[in-house]
Write a protein that holds these residues in place. Structure first.
Motif, mmCIF file in Angstrom:
data_model
loop_
_atom_site.group_PDB
_atom_site.id
_atom_site.type_symbol
_atom_site.label_atom_id
_atom_site.label_comp_id
_atom_site.label_asym_id
_atom_site.label_seq_id
_atom_site.Cartn_x
_atom_site.Cartn_y
_atom_site.Cartn_z
ATOM 1 N N SER A 183 -0.978 52.267 28.074
ATOM 2 C CA SER A 183 0.481 52.426 28.008
ATOM 3 C C SER A 183 1.134 51.144 27.510
ATOM 4 C CB SER A 183 1.025 52.802 29.384
ATOM 5 O OG SER A 183 0.495 54.040 29.825
ATOM 6 N N HIS A 187 3.046 50.835 23.910
ATOM 7 C CA HIS A 187 4.445 50.393 23.896
ATOM 8 C C HIS A 187 4.617 49.201 22.962
ATOM 9 C CE1 HIS A 187 8.483 49.445 25.307
ATOM 10 N NE2 HIS A 187 8.078 48.192 25.497
ATOM 11 N N GLU A 191 6.845 49.225 19.542
ATOM 12 C CA GLU A 191 7.922 48.251 19.379
ATOM 13 C C GLU A 191 7.787 47.496 18.068
ATOM 14 O OE1 GLU A 191 10.692 47.329 21.355
ATOM 15 O OE2 GLU A 191 10.275 49.308 22.204
#
Length: 399
Positions: A183, A187, A191
């Protein structure tokens, strides 16, 4: 059925691990079930051995990467493009990974030469845990830098796949780590705009696959350990009575060297008559009765073995010849009482057995064999005398 020594002596117990319910399968798969010492040792040894192979490969690769970093630091164009700080940080990461791998290899060698089991297990687990933790941290660190340069997160994926493929880790501990690190990396990659929707889905599927593989591998190794534990146990124990067998007796020869031991042989009288009169199943019951009767209150220096058929052996380094004889006589009384309660008689004769005992100082394993032969001869001499007395009584009664 139990023989009084804590061993399950039912024939069915000798096979592989018993079938599990769905709940038990899930408990084993996720690692919630408490492992036996044998299972822990089996899995730790597997992790150590396969981990040492992986560590050897990692150490070689990191050594190459350190050499490559050294060449980069000596090239002004590369230093200007990448920055000396970047090269130094990556060199430190490679060095830490290499030292971690070398530590696991060193611990593997140390454990093989160390006979202290608690020390072995503690050192093994520490070596395995530190290597896994550093692998994960290394993969995350390198991949974060790669993501910033749009090079993907291959280092992280390589580390996680390697860990799942090589090591057996409790899933209820490792699955949250897998989920959390994936995770975090997804992420970070999103980004940075380094992932497409398709890549994100594929990485999520990979994470789920690794979680499933972790559970399957843990289940497979635990069940394999259970099978090995049963095989190891019953290779040294008689499947009917649960007593030590002749293989265990041979292995125990060395433990008596330098000690004075009493060696006894027991043989059931007229056992064939009982088999013929009551059948083999009742014959097995007789053997189990004798085993349980002779196993009561055994001290740690006295062992009983089933030699095969209706013959048993007792070996003691604490009781001495007369003490062992007294113990056997007490067991004989218990055996005959229980046999009579079960109506076990043949041709009007109660169950009984003949005894032969020899005692001496054991200087070598050959002395144990000699004592066994002496006890065997003494047993057959007593059997001859018992038969002669019984025949004499029958003649007198017949007259």
């Amino acid at each position: 059925m139990n023989n009084g020594m804590g061993y399950d002596i039912s024939i069915e117990s000798v096979g592989g691990p018993h079938p599990l319910s769905v709940r038990e399968v899930l408990q084993v798969s996720f690692g919630f079930r408490r492992q036996t010492p044998f299972e822990r040792s089996f899995i730790t040894n597997a992790n150590l051995n396969y981990g040492a192979i992986l560590s050897s490969i990692v150490a070689v690769l990191e050594c190459y990467m350190l050499q490559n970093s050294a060449r980069m630091s000596s090239n002004p164009q590369v230093v200007e493009k990448m920055g000396m700080s970047w090269i130094a940080q990556h060199s430190a990461a490679y060095a830490i990974q290499m030292l971690s791998a070398l530590f696991l290899i060193a611990c593997t060698l140390a454990v093989r030469n160390c006979r202290k089991r608690p020390c072995n297990e503690l050192l093994s687990r520490a070596a395995i845990i530190q290597f896994i933790v550093i692998c994960i941290a290394f993969g995350i660190y390198i991949s974060l830098g790669d993501i910033a340069r749009s090079n993907g997160m291959y280092a992280f994926l390589t580390q996680m796949v390697s860990i799942v493929c090589i090591f057996v880790v409790k899933p209820f501990i490792f699955i949250p780590i897998l989920f959390g690190t994936f995770s975090f990396m997804l992420h970070a990659a999103n980004e940075a705009g380094a992932l497409t929707h398709g890549s994100t889905v594929n990485l999520q599927i990979l994470c789920l696959t690794l979680m499933t593989s972790c559970c399957i591998k843990h289940y497979k190794y635990v069940r394999g350990a259970q099978t090995r534990e049963r095989l190891a146990r019953y290779s040294y124990h008689d499947e009917l009575t649960g007593l030590h067998n002749t293989r265990a007796l041979q292995q125990d020869h060395a433990r008596w060297v330098g000690k004075r031991i009493a060696f006894a042989i027991i043989d059931i009288d007229n056992f064939k008559h009982y088999n013929d009169a009551f059948g083999h199943l009742m014959g097995d019951r007789i053997l189990s009765l004798l085993a349980s009767g002779m196993s009561i209150n055994l001290d740690e220096h006295t062992r009983i073995y089933r030699m095969g058929g209706d013959e048993f052996a007792l070996v003691s380094s604490s009781l001495g010849k007369e003490g062992l004889r007294a113990y056997i006589e007490h067991g004989r009384a218990s055996f005959q009482t229980r046999a009579s309660q079960n109506g076990l008689e043949a041709q009007g004769h109660p169950l009984g057995f003949s005894i032969g005992i020899a005692e001496d100082l054991v200087s070598s394993t050959e002395d144990v064999q000699r004592l066994m032969r002496e006890a065997d001869r003494a047993m057959y001499e007593e059997k001859r005398k018992r038969h002669a007395r019984r025949d004499s009584v029958e003649v007198e009664l017949g007259g």
